[in-house]
Design an enzyme around this catalytic site. Structure first.
Site, mmCIF file in Angstrom:
data_model
loop_
_atom_site.group_PDB
_atom_site.id
_atom_site.type_symbol
_atom_site.label_atom_id
_atom_site.label_comp_id
_atom_site.label_asym_id
_atom_site.label_seq_id
_atom_site.Cartn_x
_atom_site.Cartn_y
_atom_site.Cartn_z
ATOM 1 N N THR A 170 118.945 -5.927 26.175
ATOM 2 C CA THR A 170 119.269 -7.351 26.066
ATOM 3 C C THR A 170 117.990 -8.114 26.359
ATOM 4 O OG1 THR A 170 121.585 -7.056 26.683
ATOM 5 C CG2 THR A 170 120.641 -9.243 26.996
ATOM 6 N N LYS A 226 124.463 -11.632 21.323
ATOM 7 C CA LYS A 226 124.677 -11.208 22.713
ATOM 8 C C LYS A 226 124.656 -12.409 23.652
ATOM 9 C CE LYS A 226 125.122 -8.501 26.303
ATOM 10 N NZ LYS A 226 124.251 -7.368 26.641
ATOM 11 N N LYS A 245 119.526 -12.432 34.622
ATOM 12 C CA LYS A 245 118.493 -12.220 33.610
ATOM 13 C C LYS A 245 118.985 -12.652 32.247
ATOM 14 C CE LYS A 245 117.924 -8.538 31.339
ATOM 15 N NZ LYS A 245 118.204 -8.019 29.964
#
Length: 306
Positions: free
Chosen positions: A116, A191, A259
């Site tokens: 990611t 995502k 994050k």
């Protein structure tokens, strides 16, 4: 990681390929394991070599499994290089430079990145790969550690159609869905949409459970009831009762979510999106970090109400 880390499943019949897998964290370790059990020859690389050695020891019954000392060494002779590392900088470190995977890949090989990361780095590496005659697919995943172990991940892809089509049969060893959403970067952007949804859902669930407990309700019964109606969600089904019990020693860590939300908010600043709820929940996760909950599951948002 024990042998039971991967749940037995049936794999689609695909021709055996030479494959590399870079990054053997909680996601990459079982993902690479599914590729090995599906019959592919897998060379693994991990920054901490002991984990790569342990992975090879676990998969000695599968032919052709070995570990390499650098991403470049792992990628040599590989038809496909899969990757799942921590962030943009980690991704650049395993792809670029003299010891990076791109330096070891032969023209026509395909790099599939499950990190990611930002859409920006996906586009950057897609361009660098194309210059070398390689293909690059950004392919972040959803489904967490359980999805990786069960081979039931949802994979969101961006990149060239031909490379996607070639990679899909292999990736289905660890996925239940492997979908192309558009050109390079589209997987990472999808995502981000996923994480925006999750952040709001978990905060709402935390508020609801805290409210119900203050009201003196039988929360397990309440969750069973509302889970049969319009409030039903994956988060309610899989995290509701553990939230109520204040159990957080599993799942997707708060540090990882922060994050991811950092990537989301940076992209929102770039494209002009307004994300007031996401920005607020990000700060709530910062509160959880200050409580010492860096590695708690994301459902630990409810601790703020204690």
């Amino acid at each position: 990681m024990p042998m039971s880390s991967i749940i037995a499943r049936t794999y689609e019949a695909t021709p055996a390929k030479n494959v590399a897998f870079l990054g053997l964290g909680v996601m990459g370790y079982p993902m690479a394991g599914h590729l090995a059990r599906a019959g592919h020859s897998v060379t693994v690389y991990n920054r901490t070599a002991s984990k790569a050695i342990a992975w090879c020891a676990e998969y000695t019954s599968a032919s052709g499994q070995k570990h390499a000392n650098s991403p470049r060494e792992a990628a040599q002779g590989a038809d496909f290089v899969f990757c799942c590392v921590g962030n943009d900088d980690d991704l650049r470190a395993v792809t670029l430079g003299a010891d990076g995977a791109f330096a070891g890949m032969a023209p026509g090989a395909i790099f599939v990145d499950h990190t990611t990361a930002s859409a920006e780095v996906a586009r950057e590496l897609h361009g660098a790969a194309r210059t070398l005659g390689l293909a690059f697919i950004d392919a972040p995943v959803s489904g967490g550690e359980a999805g990786a172990r069960n081979g039931q991940l949802t994979v969101m892809c961006g990149g060239d159609q031909a490379a996607f089509d070639a990679a899909r049969p292999l990736a289905m060893a660890f996925a239940r869905a492997f979908t192309r959403l558009g050109e390079s970067g589209a997987g990472q952007l999808t995502k981000m949409v996923n994480q925006i949804c999750i952040a709001g859902l978990v905060q709402a669930l935390a508020e609801a459970i805290a409210f119900g407990q203050r009201a003196g309700l039988d929360l397990p019964q309440v969750l069973d009831v509302i889970g049969k109606g319009a409030a039903q969600s994956w988060q309610l089904d899989n995290r509701g009762k553990t939230m109520a019990a204040r159990e957080f020693d599993f799942g997707f860590a708060v540090d990882w979510m922060r994050k991811d939300l950092g990537l989301v908010l940076a992209e929102a600043r770039r494209n002009g999106s307004q994300l007031p709820v996401t920005a607020l929940v990000d700060q709530f996760y910062a509160d959880v970090q200050r409580m010492g909950g860096q590695r708690w599951d994301t459902s630990s948002l409810i601790k703020r109400f204690d």
